[in-house]
Design a protein around this motif. Structure first.
Motif, PDB file in Angstrom:
ATOM      1  N   ASN A   7       0.809  -1.225   0.000  1.00 52.74           N
ATOM      2  CA  ASN A   7       0.000   0.000   0.000  1.00 52.74           C
ATOM      3  C   ASN A   7       0.839   1.270   0.000  1.00 52.74           C
ATOM      4  OD1 ASN A   7      -2.576   1.069  -0.215  1.00 52.74           O
ATOM      5  ND2 ASN A   7      -2.902   1.189   2.000  1.00 52.74           N
ATOM      6  N   LEU A   8       2.051   1.179  -0.499  1.00 50.52           N
ATOM      7  CA  LEU A   8       2.924   2.360  -0.564  1.00 50.52           C
ATOM      8  C   LEU A   8       2.554   3.215  -1.769  1.00 50.52           C
ATOM      9  CD1 LEU A   8       5.483   4.017   0.194  1.00 50.52           C
ATOM     10  CD2 LEU A   8       6.762   2.451  -1.303  1.00 50.52           C
ATOM     11  N   ARG A   9       2.430   4.513  -1.530  1.00 50.21           N
ATOM     12  CA  ARG A   9       2.281   5.439  -2.638  1.00 50.21           C
ATOM     13  C   ARG A   9       2.688   6.845  -2.217  1.00 50.21           C
ATOM     14  NH1 ARG A   9      -2.682   3.504  -1.268  1.00 50.21           N
ATOM     15  NH2 ARG A   9      -4.325   4.929  -0.565  1.00 50.21           N
ATOM     16  N   ASP A  10       3.114   7.579  -3.210  1.00 50.33           N
ATOM     17  CA  ASP A  10       3.435   8.987  -3.085  1.00 50.33           C
ATOM     18  C   ASP A  10       2.187   9.746  -3.523  1.00 50.33           C
ATOM     19  OD1 ASP A  10       4.364  11.615  -3.512  1.00 50.33           O
ATOM     20  OD2 ASP A  10       6.349  10.922  -4.145  1.00 50.33           O
ATOM     21  N   ARG A  24       5.909  15.664  -5.838  1.00 47.71           N
ATOM     22  CA  ARG A  24       6.335  14.304  -5.521  1.00 47.71           C
ATOM     23  C   ARG A  24       7.522  14.349  -4.546  1.00 47.71           C
ATOM     24  NH1 ARG A  24       4.094  10.259  -7.910  1.00 47.71           N
ATOM     25  NH2 ARG A  24       5.809   8.902  -7.299  1.00 47.71           N
ATOM     26  N   GLY A  25       7.659  13.269  -3.775  1.00 44.40           N
ATOM     27  CA  GLY A  25       8.788  13.155  -2.870  1.00 44.40           C
ATOM     28  C   GLY A  25       8.605  13.880  -1.561  1.00 44.40           C
ATOM     29  N   VAL A  26       7.396  14.334  -1.264  1.00 40.57           N
ATOM     30  CA  VAL A  26       7.139  15.060  -0.022  1.00 40.57           C
ATOM     31  C   VAL A  26       6.347  14.211   0.959  1.00 40.57           C
ATOM     32  CG1 VAL A  26       6.093  17.107   1.015  1.00 40.57           C
ATOM     33  CG2 VAL A  26       7.227  17.282  -1.208  1.00 40.57           C
ATOM     34  N   LEU A  27       5.218  13.646   0.512  1.00 40.88           N
ATOM     35  CA  LEU A  27       4.322  12.905   1.404  1.00 40.88           C
ATOM     36  C   LEU A  27       4.055  11.514   0.853  1.00 40.88           C
ATOM     37  CD1 LEU A  27       2.554  12.885   3.950  1.00 40.88           C
ATOM     38  CD2 LEU A  27       0.712  13.900   2.575  1.00 40.88           C
ATOM     39  N   LEU A  28       4.434  10.513   1.632  1.00 45.52           N
ATOM     40  CA  LEU A  28       4.205   9.108   1.293  1.00 45.52           C
ATOM     41  C   LEU A  28       3.226   8.509   2.293  1.00 45.52           C
ATOM     42  CD1 LEU A  28       7.953   8.036   0.947  1.00 45.52           C
ATOM     43  CD2 LEU A  28       6.504   9.037  -0.829  1.00 45.52           C
ATOM     44  N   ARG A  29       2.534   7.449   1.877  1.00 46.30           N
ATOM     45  CA  ARG A  29       1.661   6.711   2.790  1.00 46.30           C
ATOM     46  C   ARG A  29       1.822   5.224   2.504  1.00 46.30           C
ATOM     47  NH1 ARG A  29      -4.550   7.843   1.502  1.00 46.30           N
ATOM     48  NH2 ARG A  29      -4.727   5.956   2.781  1.00 46.30           N
ATOM     49  N   SER A  30       1.592   4.401   3.528  1.00 41.54           N
ATOM     50  CA  SER A  30       1.767   2.968   3.330  1.00 41.54           C
ATOM     51  C   SER A  30       1.147   2.198   4.476  1.00 41.54           C
ATOM     52  CB  SER A  30       3.257   2.607   3.237  1.00 41.54           C
ATOM     53  OG  SER A  30       3.864   2.627   4.518  1.00 41.54           O
ATOM     54  N   ALA A  31       1.151   0.870   4.319  1.00 37.64           N
ATOM     55  CA  ALA A  31       0.884  -0.032   5.429  1.00 37.64           C
ATOM     56  C   ALA A  31       2.158  -0.113   6.279  1.00 37.64           C
ATOM     57  CB  ALA A  31       0.486  -1.407   4.909  1.00 37.64           C
ATOM     58  N   LEU A  32       2.125  -0.952   7.312  1.00 32.15           N
ATOM     59  CA  LEU A  32       3.284  -1.111   8.181  1.00 32.15           C
ATOM     60  C   LEU A  32       4.517  -1.505   7.371  1.00 32.15           C
ATOM     61  CD1 LEU A  32       4.545  -1.355  11.028  1.00 32.15           C
ATOM     62  CD2 LEU A  32       3.811  -3.748  11.010  1.00 32.15           C
ATOM     63  N   PRO A  33       5.579  -0.709   7.424  1.00 33.42           N
ATOM     64  CA  PRO A  33       6.783  -1.042   6.658  1.00 33.42           C
ATOM     65  C   PRO A  33       7.664  -2.045   7.399  1.00 33.42           C
ATOM     66  CG  PRO A  33       7.092   1.038   7.797  1.00 33.42           C
ATOM     67  CD  PRO A  33       5.695   0.590   8.112  1.00 33.42           C
ATOM     68  N   ALA A  34       8.536  -2.687   6.641  1.00 31.35           N
ATOM     69  CA  ALA A  34       9.581  -3.537   7.195  1.00 31.35           C
ATOM     70  C   ALA A  34      10.921  -3.020   6.670  1.00 31.35           C
ATOM     71  CB  ALA A  34       9.373  -4.995   6.788  1.00 31.35           C
ATOM     72  N   GLY A 127      -2.569   1.097   6.488  1.00 33.47           N
ATOM     73  CA  GLY A 127      -2.403   2.304   5.700  1.00 33.47           C
ATOM     74  C   GLY A 127      -3.694   2.754   5.067  1.00 33.47           C
ATOM     75  N   LYS A 128      -4.821   2.415   5.700  1.00 34.28           N
ATOM     76  CA  LYS A 128      -6.129   2.691   5.103  1.00 34.28           C
ATOM     77  C   LYS A 128      -6.978   3.637   5.942  1.00 34.28           C
ATOM     78  CE  LYS A 128      -9.210  -0.689   5.280  1.00 34.28           C
ATOM     79  NZ  LYS A 128     -10.433  -0.254   6.013  1.00 34.28           N
ATOM     80  N   ASP A 129      -7.162   3.318   7.220  1.00 36.41           N
ATOM     81  CA  ASP A 129      -8.147   4.023   8.033  1.00 36.41           C
ATOM     82  C   ASP A 129      -7.546   5.225   8.769  1.00 36.41           C
ATOM     83  OD1 ASP A 129     -10.111   2.070   7.302  1.00 36.41           O
ATOM     84  OD2 ASP A 129      -9.167   0.698   8.720  1.00 36.41           O
TER      85      ASP A 129
END
Length: 225
Positions: A7-10, A24-34, A127-129
């Protein structure tokens, strides 16, 4: 074996009412990263700042990116929900409670994004709610349209399988109704409508909750250039 970060996206490329694009390159969102996750070459990685919206019960031994990122902030949105108010049986109810009970933390999230020096990752478990509400607030404060906010939110639907694998692997989430694992456009739309209905709109809601107007200007400078 390393896998793609779910669920990673810029959010770069989303547009405001007057047609200005988010940088681009300022705000990213995702699920729990590893720490060993794979990310596309066009995503600025690792982030300079990580904003983790998970609750304490979801944490293990530190943040998975603590050795990669210079600054990790925890804003446990669900920990602020007032106990005993009502059963949380739908995502629409959950999102509304986050907006009402965790307003101060949402303000903190905006301040951190505004003040960051480098790419900022916002994440929770899926990375949804929690991430969806927090990122929506950032986007609306710089006047990204409802349509663009909703379009970004529903992209999570394409990552559901990868998210499910990540959550089962790490065993980090409690048992929720099956509907909680789905995207709920009506839930995020209700949040947008709530902010719009406030005197002064989203900006009025933000400043009433303790938000700093100067940070909004800084946020606009960062995201819109």
């Amino acid at each position: 074996m390393p896998v793609d970060l779910p669920n990673l996206r810029d959010v770069g490329g989303l547009t405001t009412h007057d047609g200005r694009p988010i940088r681009r390159g300022v705000l990213l969102r995702s699920a729990l990263p590893a720490p060993d996750d794979l990310v596309p070459d066009d995503v600025h990685w690792p982030p300079a700042v990580v904003i983790d919206l998970r609750s304490e019960i979801e944490h293990g031994d530190g943040h998975p990116l603590q050795d990669l990122c210079p600054r990790v902030i925890n804003l446990p949105l669900l920990s602020s929900l007032a106990p005993g108010r009502q059963d949380i049986d739908t995502l629409k109810t959950l999102y509304q409670m986050v907006v009402e009970d965790a307003a101060e933390m949402l303000v903190d999230l905006v301040h951190e994004v505004a003040d960051a020096d480098g790419p900022t990752l916002v994440h929770c478990a899926a990375g949804k709610d929690r991430t969806g509400v927090g990122v929506a607030l950032v986007l609306r404060l710089v006047d990204v349209t409802h349509e663009e906010v909703l379009a970004d939110y529903v992209l999570t639907d394409h990552a559901r399988e990868a998210i499910d694998i990540r959550l089962r692997r790490d065993d980090i989430h409690p048992s929720y109704p099956v509907s909680f694992y789905l995207v709920a456009p009506d839930a995020i739309q209700a949040v947008l409508d709530h902010w719009d209905a406030h005197p002064g709109g989203t900006y009025g809601w933000f400043t009433e909750a303790g938000g700093d107007p100067a940070r909004v200007e800084r946020l606009r400078d960062r995201l819109l250039g």
